[in-house]
Design a protein around this motif. Structure first.
Motif, PDB file in Angstrom:
ATOM      1  N   SER A 153       1.473   9.215  -6.040  1.00  0.00           N
ATOM      2  CA  SER A 153       1.963  10.576  -5.783  1.00  0.00           C
ATOM      3  C   SER A 153       2.902  11.045  -6.892  1.00  0.00           C
ATOM      4  O   SER A 153       2.960  12.232  -7.206  1.00  0.00           O
ATOM      5  CB  SER A 153       2.659  10.657  -4.419  1.00  0.00           C
ATOM      6  OG  SER A 153       3.877   9.945  -4.439  1.00  0.00           O
ATOM      7  N   ARG A 165      -8.546   4.766  -0.952  1.00  0.00           N
ATOM      8  CA  ARG A 165      -7.655   5.939  -0.972  1.00  0.00           C
ATOM      9  C   ARG A 165      -8.305   7.159  -1.611  1.00  0.00           C
ATOM     10  O   ARG A 165      -8.115   8.281  -1.165  1.00  0.00           O
ATOM     11  CB  ARG A 165      -6.376   5.556  -1.742  1.00  0.00           C
ATOM     12  CG  ARG A 165      -5.378   6.672  -1.947  1.00  0.00           C
ATOM     13  CD  ARG A 165      -4.617   6.997  -0.698  1.00  0.00           C
ATOM     14  NE  ARG A 165      -3.518   7.888  -0.947  1.00  0.00           N
ATOM     15  CZ  ARG A 165      -3.609   9.187  -1.167  1.00  0.00           C
ATOM     16  NH1 ARG A 165      -4.796   9.755  -1.206  1.00  0.00           N
ATOM     17  NH2 ARG A 165      -2.546   9.930  -1.354  1.00  0.00           N
ATOM     18  N   TYR A 180      -7.547  -0.738  -3.103  1.00  0.00           N
ATOM     19  CA  TYR A 180      -6.732   0.374  -2.610  1.00  0.00           C
ATOM     20  C   TYR A 180      -7.274   1.713  -3.118  1.00  0.00           C
ATOM     21  O   TYR A 180      -7.431   2.669  -2.349  1.00  0.00           O
ATOM     22  CB  TYR A 180      -5.275   0.182  -3.040  1.00  0.00           C
ATOM     23  CG  TYR A 180      -4.449   1.434  -2.985  1.00  0.00           C
ATOM     24  CD1 TYR A 180      -3.823   1.833  -1.802  1.00  0.00           C
ATOM     25  CD2 TYR A 180      -4.307   2.257  -4.106  1.00  0.00           C
ATOM     26  CE1 TYR A 180      -3.085   3.005  -1.744  1.00  0.00           C
ATOM     27  CE2 TYR A 180      -3.563   3.422  -4.065  1.00  0.00           C
ATOM     28  CZ  TYR A 180      -2.962   3.787  -2.882  1.00  0.00           C
ATOM     29  OH  TYR A 180      -2.236   4.949  -2.832  1.00  0.00           O
ATOM     30  N   ASP A 200       1.026   4.174  -2.781  1.00  0.00           N
ATOM     31  CA  ASP A 200       0.923   5.610  -2.465  1.00  0.00           C
ATOM     32  C   ASP A 200       1.998   6.391  -3.208  1.00  0.00           C
ATOM     33  O   ASP A 200       1.736   7.456  -3.776  1.00  0.00           O
ATOM     34  CB  ASP A 200       1.092   5.848  -0.957  1.00  0.00           C
ATOM     35  CG  ASP A 200      -0.188   5.680  -0.171  1.00  0.00           C
ATOM     36  OD1 ASP A 200      -1.285   5.777  -0.768  1.00  0.00           O
ATOM     37  OD2 ASP A 200      -0.098   5.454   1.046  1.00  0.00           O
ATOM     38  N   LYS A 201       3.216   5.855  -3.200  1.00  0.00           N
ATOM     39  CA  LYS A 201       4.331   6.524  -3.875  1.00  0.00           C
ATOM     40  C   LYS A 201       4.075   6.598  -5.378  1.00  0.00           C
ATOM     41  O   LYS A 201       4.288   7.637  -6.006  1.00  0.00           O
ATOM     42  CB  LYS A 201       5.636   5.763  -3.594  1.00  0.00           C
ATOM     43  CG  LYS A 201       6.858   6.393  -4.198  1.00  0.00           C
ATOM     44  CD  LYS A 201       7.224   7.702  -3.534  1.00  0.00           C
ATOM     45  CE  LYS A 201       8.547   8.221  -4.051  1.00  0.00           C
ATOM     46  NZ  LYS A 201       8.879   9.530  -3.495  1.00  0.00           N
ATOM     47  N   LYS A 217       0.836  -1.213   0.000  1.00  0.00           N
ATOM     48  CA  LYS A 217       0.000   0.000   0.000  1.00  0.00           C
ATOM     49  C   LYS A 217       0.865   1.255   0.000  1.00  0.00           C
ATOM     50  O   LYS A 217       0.592   2.211  -0.730  1.00  0.00           O
ATOM     51  CB  LYS A 217      -0.928   0.012   1.221  1.00  0.00           C
ATOM     52  CG  LYS A 217      -2.118  -0.900   1.114  1.00  0.00           C
ATOM     53  CD  LYS A 217      -2.987  -0.771   2.349  1.00  0.00           C
ATOM     54  CE  LYS A 217      -4.125  -1.763   2.303  1.00  0.00           C
ATOM     55  NZ  LYS A 217      -4.954  -1.704   3.522  1.00  0.00           N
ATOM     56  N   ASN A 218       1.895   1.259   0.837  1.00  0.00           N
ATOM     57  CA  ASN A 218       2.784   2.422   0.887  1.00  0.00           C
ATOM     58  C   ASN A 218       3.470   2.653  -0.454  1.00  0.00           C
ATOM     59  O   ASN A 218       3.662   3.796  -0.882  1.00  0.00           O
ATOM     60  CB  ASN A 218       3.847   2.233   1.981  1.00  0.00           C
ATOM     61  CG  ASN A 218       3.254   2.245   3.371  1.00  0.00           C
ATOM     62  OD1 ASN A 218       2.161   2.769   3.588  1.00  0.00           O
ATOM     63  ND2 ASN A 218       3.949   1.648   4.322  1.00  0.00           N
TER      64      ASN A 218
END
Length: 201
Positions: free
Chosen positions: A167, A198, A194, A163-164, A159-160
């Motif tokens: 972004s 998100r 996700y 996110d990257k 998940k992290n």
């Protein structure tokens, strides 16, 4: 050629092919137009014809154009369900010719995805890391890494990493999601979940 590219971007492959055919009447050996023709044929699902155009590009060009043709051949090979080893060979040849960092990241990311599908998680992670190093501002390496991490059972890290990717290039990440909209692979299901959480989709 540019008019064809605009139509291709809208999913109008027949219109794009019509423009490319006219461009080839003017410049019959223009490998950029050959490559665009192959991409449009691939989009239509006419893989055998696309393959012939990609092979012409490989035989008659150098640099990024040649790399894009190897990428196209690898994708066709995987779509046909043929040997992933053959697809890897095409990608390795493309990697040797790649000069642009985003192209390198794309090739390395696809190699990572193939390794994931084969259950070679160390290879998948290594290629994803190389993709990120090749182009740290590209989402591609991070998407490949998220896929590898999910396959390793590391959901939070996956998940992290997503996110990257979002972004860095939300449009590119959403395009990746859109292209896999029919897929029920664990990663695409995870990615859809996700994005719902998100982005409240």
């Amino acid at each position: 050629d540019l008019a064809g590219v605009a139509l291709y971007a809208k999913g109008n492959y027949d219109g794009a092919l019509d423009h490319y055919a006219r461009a080839l009447l003017i410049q019959p050996r223009n490998m950029f137009v050959f490559l665009n023709t192959a991409d449009a044929l691939e989009g239509k699902g006419e893989y055998e014809y696309a393959r012939k155009f990609y092979l012409q590009v490989i035989e008659n060009s150098v640099g990024e154009t040649k790399v894009r043709a190897y990428l196209g051949l690898a994708k066709i090979t995987l779509t046909w369900g043929r040997s992933s080893t053959l697809a890897e060979e095409y990608l390795e040849k493309g990697l040797e010719a790649a000069g642009h960092r985003d192209t390198k990241a794309e090739v390395l990311s696809l190699l990572s995805v193939i390794k994931t599908s084969k259950g070679d998680m160390e290879g998948a992670r290594a290629y994803a890391e190389k993709a990120i190093l090749a182009s740290p501002e590209s989402e591609r390496g991070y998407l490949a890494m998220a896929r590898a991490l999910l396959a390793l059972g590391e959901r939070e890290q996956a998940k992290n990493t997503l996110d990257k990717a979002f972004s860095l290039n939300a449009d590119g990440a959403f395009a990746y999601l859109h292209n896999g909209r029919q897929s029920e692979s664990p990663f695409m299901v995870f990615m859809r979940e996700y994005t719902k959480q998100r982005f409240n989709l």
